[in-house]
Design an enzyme around this catalytic site. Sequence first.
Site, short mmCIF file in Angstrom:
data_model
loop_
_atom_site.label_atom_id
_atom_site.label_comp_id
_atom_site.label_asym_id
_atom_site.label_seq_id
_atom_site.Cartn_x
_atom_site.Cartn_y
_atom_site.Cartn_z
CE1 TYR A 2 3.39 3.05 -4.86
CE2 TYR A 2 3.84 2.15 -7.03
CZ TYR A 2 3.11 2.14 -5.84
OH TYR A 2 2.11 1.21 -5.65
CG ASN A 34 1.42 -5.19 -1.86
OD1 ASN A 34 1.32 -4.79 -3.02
ND2 ASN A 34 1.80 -4.38 -0.88
CG HIS A 62 -1.63 2.23 -4.76
ND1 HIS A 62 -0.57 2.64 -4.01
CD2 HIS A 62 -2.41 3.33 -4.97
CE1 HIS A 62 -0.70 3.96 -3.77
NE2 HIS A 62 -1.80 4.39 -4.35
CD GLU A 114 -1.75 7.81 -4.65
OE1 GLU A 114 -0.69 7.64 -4.03
OE2 GLU A 114 -2.77 7.11 -4.45
CE LYS A 168 0.84 -2.27 -5.43
NZ LYS A 168 1.90 -2.45 -4.40
#
Length: 140
Positions: free
Chosen positions: A51, A114, A117, A128, A11
Amino acid sequence: MSVQQTLSIIKPDAVRRNLIGKINDRIESADLKIIAQKMIRLTKEHAMAFYDVHAERSFYNDLCSNMTLGPIVAQVLDGENAIERYREVMGATNPGSAAPGTIRHEFGESVDFNSVHGSDSPETALKEIAFFFSRIELHR
Ligand code: IDP
Ligand code: MG
């Protein structure tokens, strides 16, 4: 158990902090093979589409904005039981609850930042991977 492929994203928070190499080392040390990888910058529309399963959640808008703050690295990881194993290597969604040694424990700053993913099921992995990669980019 069988060989699976899963979609991984490094990310923007982790790319910004120069953690691509360290995260890839965790992935490779766990015997997951990076079979496709590219750096791209998502638009808000891309992030919202990726998402969309979270569209009703309170954090959806912030999540999608955070994914556009800088480039990401999208990857396909291949290996035995890769989907569940990468979830273990990543650690819990909230870095504060992630087990020591996991990517999120080591590098995550908060639930919003965080660092990574990973797909959560065979169905989402297929969807995905197809979101980011075409068939010609997927070779083993
Ligand atoms: P996952 O990334 O561990 O699969 P998901 O529940 O799929 O977790 O949520 C997607 C992302 O949305 C998380 O990685 C995190 O960045 C963010 N997120 C999840 N739950 C919350 C929350 O309660 N508050 C803020 N952000 C959240
Ligand atoms: Mg998820």
